[in-house]
Design a protein around this motif. Structure first.
Motif, PDB file in Angstrom:
ATOM      1  N   PRO A  90      -1.252  -2.496   8.728  1.00 31.03           N
ATOM      2  CA  PRO A  90      -1.341  -2.214   7.287  1.00 31.03           C
ATOM      3  C   PRO A  90      -2.746  -1.865   6.816  1.00 31.03           C
ATOM      4  N   ASN A  91      -2.773  -1.192   5.667  1.00 37.14           N
ATOM      5  CA  ASN A  91      -4.017  -0.984   4.907  1.00 37.14           C
ATOM      6  C   ASN A  91      -5.097  -0.255   5.688  1.00 37.14           C
ATOM      7  N   ASN A 146       0.844  -1.198   0.000  1.00 38.56           N
ATOM      8  CA  ASN A 146       0.000   0.000   0.000  1.00 38.56           C
ATOM      9  C   ASN A 146       0.876   1.243   0.000  1.00 38.56           C
ATOM     10  N   ASP A 204       1.367   3.023   3.371  1.00 47.60           N
ATOM     11  CA  ASP A 204       2.245   2.232   4.234  1.00 47.60           C
ATOM     12  C   ASP A 204       3.704   2.397   3.816  1.00 47.60           C
ATOM     13  N   ALA A 237      -1.187   5.862   7.509  1.00 43.42           N
ATOM     14  CA  ALA A 237      -0.462   4.691   7.999  1.00 43.42           C
ATOM     15  C   ALA A 237      -0.303   4.843   9.502  1.00 43.42           C
ATOM     16  N   LEU A 245       3.750  -1.733  12.121  1.00 45.89           N
ATOM     17  CA  LEU A 245       2.771  -1.234  11.169  1.00 45.89           C
ATOM     18  C   LEU A 245       1.447  -1.977  11.295  1.00 45.89           C
ATOM     19  N   TYR A 289       6.834   3.639   6.090  1.00 47.71           N
ATOM     20  CA  TYR A 289       8.127   2.976   6.254  1.00 47.71           C
ATOM     21  C   TYR A 289       9.263   3.984   6.126  1.00 47.71           C
TER      22      TYR A 289
END
Length: 317
Positions: free
Chosen positions: A179-180, A134, A137, A170, A177, A141
């Protein structure tokens, strides 16, 4: 504005960003990965040194195909790989929910992405090992690894919010994390959030900085109420003018707001990082080895609202 195509509302289990260990594909140099950021208007690519978060060559940019089908975008991805004569691993950020290489939503891209195995498609077309993530995301990072969320700012609940063509989100919990998350598409006061507060609306509606700050406050206050984050990091094109408006945002609970540091390279760098993580996910190790030795300069000269349109679409000027 194109409505997001929903299919599967579930998200992945939270995963921890590893420190770069684990096995790697047998091609290329382990820490040199081609990062590609697929956006609604352009596709940007560059090789990245994932040890430092630095681009190893000038960015290569092509227009996003119209219609932006998976097949058409795969051809554009292959064009990027051929431009750099790339033979190693590739990480690709896409504006969609990604589960096990398959995309389950489509925002500002063709609806045929829903249910498509794009990781397999891109791998077949390029002949290279590909990891798809994504796009928000990916930006997260990059910011936690090398930008405004590195070091002590990694701790607690950290929200990265990108204001551009839409709103990307995010969330990291002590470097882990979730995610999504896709909270740009949540409904707030009966309105989809990005329809009311996307960065492109500053130019489109000729808003003053105060009007824009009020929209940011409205949106972030709802996130703050739901998640009680330790800090927000705001990115996207409009963050390049943060000196003009960030001080005007006043959140009810006083959550600190930091400007993103990685600018238009965040998606490329984060996509490359996702590729380097893929062999070892979901192992739980620390982000500390990805902290840059010197933090990037997060300041930039002031710009006017009329310069924002290209920035919000992440088209290099």
């Amino acid at each position: 504005m194109q409505k997001e195509q929903q299919h599967d509302p579930n998200v992945l289990n939270p995963v921890k960003i590893p420190s770069g260990g684990g096995s790697r594909p047998s091609v290329g140099v382990d820490h040199e990965i081609l990062g590609i950021d697929i956006g609604g208007t352009s596709i940007k690519a560059a090789p990245v040194d994932t040890r430092t978060g630095k681009l190893l060559a000038e960015r290569f940019v092509v227009l996003t195909p119209n219609p932006a089908t998976p097949g058409a975008c795969a051809d554009a991805v292959n064009q990027c790989a051929e431009h750099f004569q790339w033979k190693g691993a590739v990480g690709i950020g896409v504006p969609a929910v990604v589960k096990d290489g398959t995309t389950w939503t489509a925002a500002n891209i063709d609806s045929s992405w829903v249910g498509a195995d794009v990781e397999g498609l891109f791998s077949r077309v390029t002949g290279l090992p590909v990891t798809v993530v994504n796009d928000a995301d990916a930006a997260g990072y990059a910011e936690l690894g090398f930008g405004a969320g590195s070091g002590e700012n990694e701790r607690g609940v950290v929200f990265i919010v990108t204001f551009g063509t839409g709103i990307g989100t995010a969330m990291f919990v002590d470097g882990i994390l979730v995610p999504n998350l896709e909270l740009g598409h949540m409904e707030v006061d009966g309105v989809e959030a990005e329809a009311a507060a996307a960065g492109v609306l500053v130019e489109r509606n000729n808003w003053t900085w105060q009007q824009w700050a009020d929209k940011v406050t409205w949106y972030l206050a709802h996130i703050e109420k739901l998640f009680w984050p330790s800090r927000f990091i705001v990115g996207g094109g409009v963050s390049n003018a943060h000196e003009q408006w960030l001080h005007l945002v006043r959140l009810p609970k006083g959550t600190p707001i930091l400007p993103a540091c990685m600018k238009n390279d965040a998606g490329i760098i984060g996509a490359a990082m996702a590729s380097s993580l893929a062999p070892s996910l979901p192992s739980a190790t620390s982000l500390s080895r990805w902290r840059s030795t010197s933090r990037p300069d997060c300041t930039r000269a002031s710009i006017s609202p009329h310069q924002l349109l290209l920035l919000c679409f992440n088209v290099p000027g």
